[in-house]
Design a protein around this motif. Structure first.
Motif, short mmCIF file in Angstrom:
data_model
loop_
_atom_site.label_atom_id
_atom_site.label_comp_id
_atom_site.label_asym_id
_atom_site.label_seq_id
_atom_site.Cartn_x
_atom_site.Cartn_y
_atom_site.Cartn_z
N ALA A 99 0.83 -1.20 0.00
CA ALA A 99 0.00 0.00 0.00
C ALA A 99 0.86 1.26 0.00
N ALA A 100 1.97 1.23 0.74
CA ALA A 100 2.85 2.39 0.79
C ALA A 100 3.49 2.67 -0.57
N ASN A 101 3.94 1.61 -1.25
CA ASN A 101 4.53 1.77 -2.58
C ASN A 101 3.50 2.29 -3.57
N LEU A 102 2.29 1.75 -3.50
CA LEU A 102 1.22 2.18 -4.40
C LEU A 102 0.89 3.65 -4.17
N GLU A 103 0.80 4.03 -2.90
CA GLU A 103 0.47 5.42 -2.57
C GLU A 103 1.56 6.38 -3.03
N ALA A 104 2.82 5.98 -2.82
CA ALA A 104 3.95 6.86 -3.15
C ALA A 104 4.02 7.15 -4.64
N ALA A 105 3.61 6.19 -5.49
CA ALA A 105 3.71 6.35 -6.94
C ALA A 105 2.44 6.88 -7.58
N SER A 106 1.38 7.05 -6.79
CA SER A 106 0.11 7.54 -7.32
C SER A 106 0.12 9.06 -7.40
N LEU A 107 -0.73 9.60 -8.29
CA LEU A 107 -0.72 11.03 -8.58
C LEU A 107 -2.13 11.61 -8.56
N ILE A 108 -2.21 12.87 -8.21
CA ILE A 108 -3.35 13.70 -8.57
C ILE A 108 -3.01 14.33 -9.92
N PHE A 197 7.93 4.76 -8.28
CA PHE A 197 7.23 4.31 -9.48
C PHE A 197 6.71 2.89 -9.30
N LEU A 198 5.84 2.49 -10.23
CA LEU A 198 5.26 1.15 -10.23
C LEU A 198 5.70 0.41 -11.48
N GLU A 265 2.66 -4.81 -9.14
CA GLU A 265 2.79 -4.52 -10.56
C GLU A 265 1.46 -4.02 -11.14
N VAL A 266 1.54 -3.08 -12.05
CA VAL A 266 0.34 -2.51 -12.67
C VAL A 266 -0.26 -3.52 -13.64
#
Length: 327
Positions: A99-108, A197-198, A265-266
């Motif tokens: 969840a932390a990795n996903l959050e860090a690479a996500s964008l507005i 990044f993801l 992974e995406v």
């Protein structure tokens, strides 16, 4: 113990208690307010939106965002000259790290524009996206960037905000597919900076766990999870279009958000929802039964990159995709 000694001991106890009380009441030197609302322990959506407008409008005013006409022209690019990023995530992260990795690479992802109706202020429409390489390659939906370039006002531009509170302009649209509803962009990250990044999966499988972070209706960086329920084709005027259906929840403002598997992974990106009602008569919908949530599969994203060579020297390509009700 004599009286003098007892009085001295009591005085020492009282002094120590007074010191402890004063210390407890004093502010902690390091307990400063974060410089950006995204650094707070609890997210304040209104403050985040205000910061987005302040920093985004400054980039627009400084001429650091792409003109709308340029964005529209670059959206016609069908394929990037870049190869797809190589997988760099050979391990299965722990649940907390996932969840932390996903959050860090996500964008507005937001379009910030000046209001022309006399209010003299900026406004924005926020969607979602994610980073796929440390040097600033990022992904969102085609429809997120498909703004009308014929507007009278030109004080407008596209920006992204990272989970760490970094506001960056979109520097270039590298490739896009309107039917697939996917766009590959380059962010202006500056020299010496790298972004979380993801990595990209090869495909998503039915029954596979999925995780998503998006910005539904301005609830920034909201997490949801579910499973892949279907791999299917939808039909549009442009042809057949592949989709993944998932049970992870999202809504308006989630367009372009990453959908990842348990390996981080995406496997796709958010694109549309389709609500099924028991009765639909004369424009009235009653008794909601089910919401189908569709994603652009990662294969359609990979198709935006330069084709990979085969052993025979030929190239491989992938089918592309298209949306229904954009979110």
């Amino acid at each position: 113990m004599n009286r003098r000694a007892m009085r001295s001991a009591l005085s020492a106890i009282v002094a120590l208690a007074s010191y402890a009380a004063a210390f407890a009441a004093a502010p902690i030197a390091n307990a400063e307010e974060p410089s950006h609302p995204l650094g707070a322990a609890f997210l304040d959506d209104r403050a985040i939106r205000a910061a987005l407008l302040d920093e985004g409008s400054a980039l627009v005013e400084a001429g650091q965002t792409l003109p709308l006409e340029t964005v529209q022209e670059q959206l016609k690019r069908k394929r990037s000259v870049l190869p797809a990023p190589a997988p760099e995530n050979p391990f299965v992260p722990a649940p907390g790290d996932l969840a932390a990795n996903l959050e860090a690479a996500s964008l507005i992802v937001a379009r910030v524009r000046y209001c022309c109706d006399g209010c003299g202020e900026y406004e924005s429409n926020a969607a979602s996206g994610f980073v796929i390489s440390p040097d600033g390659l990022a992904v969102t939906n085609y429809h997120v960037l498909d703004a009308d370039a014929d507007e009278e006002e030109q004080r407008s531009g596209y920006i992204v905000v990272t989970r760490s509170g970094l506001t960056l302009p979109i520097a270039e649209v590298l490739a896009a597919d309107e039917a697939a509803d996917v766009a590959l962009v380059r962010l202006d990250v500056g020299e010496g900076r790298s972004l979380p990044f993801l990595p990209l999966a090869s495909a998503g499988r039915v029954g596979e766990n999925v995780h998503c972070i998006s910005n539904p209706a301005g609830r920034f960086f909201s997490y949801s999870r579910g499973v892949v329920t279907r791999r299917h084709l939808i039909r549009r005027s442009s042809g057949r279009t592949p989709r993944l259906t998932v049970t992870a929840e999202y809504a308006r403002g989630s367009s372009g958000a990453p959908m990842i598997n348990d390996r981080g992974e995406v496997i796709g990106l958010v694109t549309t929802t389709d609500s099924v009602y028991y009765t639909e008569r004369r424009g009235q919908q009653r008794d909601l039964q089910m919401v189908f949530r569709d994603c652009v599969p990662v294969e359609s994203l990979r198709a935006l990159f330069a084709p990979a060579p085969t052993d025979e020297g030929e190239t491989l390509s992938a089918d592309t995709a298209e949306p229904t009700d954009a979110v």
